[in-house]
Design an enzyme around this catalytic site. Structure first.
Site, PDB file in Angstrom:
ATOM      1  N   GLY A   1      -9.184  -6.565   8.912  1.00  0.00           N
ATOM      2  CA  GLY A   1      -8.140  -5.802   9.571  1.00  0.00           C
ATOM      3  C   GLY A   1      -7.820  -6.387  10.934  1.00  0.00           C
TER       4      GLY A   1
ATOM      5  CD  GLN B   1      -2.760   1.387   2.367  1.00  0.00           C
ATOM      6  OE1 GLN B   1      -2.240   1.634   3.458  1.00  0.00           O
ATOM      7  NE2 GLN B   1      -4.058   1.262   2.211  1.00  0.00           N
TER       8      GLN B   1
ATOM      9  NE  ARG C   1      -8.180   0.007   2.400  1.00  0.00           N
ATOM     10  CZ  ARG C   1      -8.301  -0.420   3.670  1.00  0.00           C
ATOM     11  NH1 ARG C   1      -7.896   0.315   4.676  1.00  0.00           N
ATOM     12  NH2 ARG C   1      -8.835  -1.594   3.930  1.00  0.00           N
TER      13      ARG C   1
ATOM     14  CE1 TYR D   1      -2.855   9.505   7.057  1.00  0.00           C
ATOM     15  CE2 TYR D   1      -4.140   7.580   6.442  1.00  0.00           C
ATOM     16  CZ  TYR D   1      -3.433   8.297   7.397  1.00  0.00           C
ATOM     17  OH  TYR D   1      -3.299   7.813   8.663  1.00  0.00           O
TER      18      TYR D   1
HETATM   19  C1  LIG Z   1      -3.751  -0.864  13.904  1.00  0.00           C
HETATM   20  C2  LIG Z   1      -4.411  -0.461  12.620  1.00  0.00           C
HETATM   21  C3  LIG Z   1      -3.667   0.136  11.628  1.00  0.00           C
HETATM   22  C4  LIG Z   1      -4.260   0.483  10.407  1.00  0.00           C
HETATM   23  N1  LIG Z   1      -3.480   1.015   9.408  1.00  0.00           N
HETATM   24  C5  LIG Z   1      -3.998   1.203   8.175  1.00  0.00           C
HETATM   25  C6  LIG Z   1      -3.160   1.548   7.076  1.00  0.00           C
HETATM   26  O1  LIG Z   1      -1.940   1.665   7.185  1.00  0.00           O
HETATM   27  N2  LIG Z   1      -3.758   1.736   5.870  1.00  0.00           N
HETATM   28  C7  LIG Z   1      -5.106   1.592   5.691  1.00  0.00           C
HETATM   29  O2  LIG Z   1      -5.595   1.778   4.576  1.00  0.00           O
HETATM   30  N3  LIG Z   1      -5.914   1.235   6.712  1.00  0.00           N
HETATM   31  C8  LIG Z   1      -5.394   1.010   7.931  1.00  0.00           C
HETATM   32  N4  LIG Z   1      -6.192   0.558   8.948  1.00  0.00           N
HETATM   33  C9  LIG Z   1      -7.608   0.257   8.676  1.00  0.00           C
HETATM   34  C10 LIG Z   1      -7.785  -1.236   8.364  1.00  0.00           C
HETATM   35  O3  LIG Z   1      -7.148  -1.601   7.150  1.00  0.00           O
HETATM   36  C11 LIG Z   1      -9.270  -1.579   8.233  1.00  0.00           C
HETATM   37  O4  LIG Z   1      -9.818  -0.731   7.256  1.00  0.00           O
HETATM   38  C12 LIG Z   1     -10.016  -1.394   9.547  1.00  0.00           C
HETATM   39  O5  LIG Z   1      -9.363  -2.055  10.612  1.00  0.00           O
HETATM   40  C13 LIG Z   1     -11.447  -1.938   9.429  1.00  0.00           C
HETATM   41  O6  LIG Z   1     -11.435  -3.310   9.129  1.00  0.00           O
HETATM   42  P1  LIG Z   1     -11.800  -4.411  10.273  1.00  0.00           P
HETATM   43  O7  LIG Z   1     -13.171  -4.038  10.776  1.00  0.00           O
HETATM   44  O8  LIG Z   1     -11.767  -5.738   9.576  1.00  0.00           O
HETATM   45  O9  LIG Z   1     -10.762  -4.271  11.348  1.00  0.00           O
HETATM   46  C14 LIG Z   1      -5.638   0.241  10.188  1.00  0.00           C
HETATM   47  C15 LIG Z   1      -6.386  -0.354  11.214  1.00  0.00           C
HETATM   48  C16 LIG Z   1      -5.789  -0.707  12.406  1.00  0.00           C
HETATM   49  C17 LIG Z   1      -6.620  -1.370  13.465  1.00  0.00           C
END
Ligand SMILES: Cc1cc2nc3c(=O)[nH]c(=O)nc-3n(C[C@H](O)[C@H](O)[C@H](O)COP(=O)(O)O)c2cc1C
Length: 365
Positions: A316, A98, A225, A178
């Site tokens: 995530g 990414q 994304r 971003y």
């Molecule tokens: C610790 C953490 C770091 C994350 N870092 C990013 C990232 O670097 N880039 C991104 O697009 N989303 C990031 N996210 C968002 C996740 O990719 C995802 O969209 C979010 O956790 C929702 O999905 P889930 O309900 O399956 O956890 C992050 C989420 C968490 C919890």
């Protein structure tokens, strides 16, 4: 019937399942943004995912907005990522990088004094943490039009670097407040030049970036994304449906490799989002594969695939504590609970020390 365990041909990449590890920042790179051995262990542990998308990875020094996030703009970073992609491939996985520019979501004190930049001099909202504690987001420096081609070419170069580093593809981080998202939405973009005003102008940076990435590799290998329901870091729009409808159609015209669309999370829903069912809303506007994310468990993931509104589901938080998430879903095994205090940290604790099923079973014997 299609379910999360069905294979999927991602524009020539034969994914073993539709289960994707979502991009997640874990701040385990070195202080000078170099991927580390523990990151290699972490991604290899999760190689049974149909596809891994890495944490956001900066395309330049200017793009840097998180301490210990990795970069992909120096030769030593390319070499360090190469170790990781080789190890993931040896373990049978596929991995996309990414790539990202923080825009106004940064602070000069973690960038050697260099102020953050953005479409307009409007600060991000929310918390920013430096080692010294919480600080306010500064007013970003408004980017000059003549600086924008340089940023677009940083994304093209990072795409070439990703290819050289052995990645299977790249994901443009166009979501979560971003840089490209800051330009796209009218709450953060008040420009009056060719990058502001009309939807077409606001979408220009995202479209130019995606085009440059495609030219640097190929459309099949470039995902994007988007978070149409989010208002993260204060990036918001007066007409989300119109704005995101425009960008989805524009990216469809480019035939990007996939669109990763984020459904609203609990905070978005609390606020009363304009678009509740993101995948359903945009499916008819594009023919490219849709990866959906946010709040999915096994049952919800199977339901969205069965509805035909998505082709892939990204997980995530579930992946933080469950390196063998595919196997746990397959056997309906309980999921480990993640330690939220170690989401961002240094080293293996709360990162590579979550037990896989067989290790947990051995420990019981
Ligand atoms: C610790 C953490 C770091 C994350 N870092 C990013 C990232 O670097 N880039 C991104 O697009 N989303 C990031 N996210 C968002 C996740 O990719 C995802 O969209 C979010 O956790 C929702 O999905 P889930 O309900 O399956 O956890 C992050 C989420 C968490 C919890």
């Amino acid at each position: 019937m299609t379910d999360i365990f069905s294979s999927f041909d991602l524009r020539g990449l034969p994914l073993s399942s539709r289960i994707v590890m979502s991009a997640m920042t874990r701040t385990r790179a070195t202080e000078d943004d170099l991927p580390t051995d523990v990151m290699c262990d972490y991604y290899v542990q999760r190689a049974s995912a149909g596809l891994i998308v890495t944490e956001c990875t900066q395309v330049s020094n200017q793009a840097h907005g998180i301490i210990r996030a990795p970069g992909l703009h120096r030769t030593d970073q390319i070499a360090a990522w190469r170790k990781i992609t080789d190890a993931v491939h040896t373990a049978g996985g596929y991995i996309y990088c990414q790539i990202w520019h923080c825009g106004r979501v940064a602070h000069q004190d973690m960038r050697g004094g260099e102020e953050p930049v953005g479409p307009s001099p409007i600060p991000a909202t929310g918390d920013f943490f430096l080692p010294s504690g919480r600080v306010e987001f500064p007013v970003p420096r408004e980017l000059r039009v003549d600086e924008i081609p340089g940023i677009v070419s940083d994304f093209a170069q990072a795409t070439r670097n990703a290819r050289e580093a052995g990645f299977d593809g790249v994901e443009l981080h166009g979501a979560n407040g971003y840089l490209q998202d800051q330009f796209l939405q009218d709450g953060s973009n008040k420009r009056t030049d060719t990058y502001g005003g009309s939807i077409e102008n606001r979408a220009r940076l995202m479209v130019e970036t995606a085009k440059a990435m495609i030219n640097a590799w190929s459309a099949d290998r470039v995902g994007v994304r988007l978070s149409p329901s989010s208002h993260l870091y204060g990036v918001d729009d007066s007409n989300k449906l119109e704005t995101f409808g425009f960008i989805v159609r524009a990216l469809d015209e480019l035939q990007v490799g996939y669109l990763c669309l984020l459904e609203p999370n609990a905070k978005d829903n609390e606020r009363g989002v304009q678009i509740r069912n993101v995948a359903e809303t945009f499916r008819s506007m594009t023919s490219v594969p849709i990866m959906v994310n946010t709040g999915f468990d096994k049952a919800k993931a199977n339901a969205v695939l069965a509805s035909g509104n998505a082709d892939l589901v990204a997980f995530g938080v579930a992946y933080i504590a469950n390196p063998d998430l595919v196997e746990r879903f397959r056997t309906d095994a309980p999921l480990n609970k993640p330690d939220t205090t170690l989401f961002y940290g240094v080293g293996a604790k709360g990162y590579t020390d979550y037990a896989a099923l067989e290790t947990a079973a051995l420990a019981l014997n």
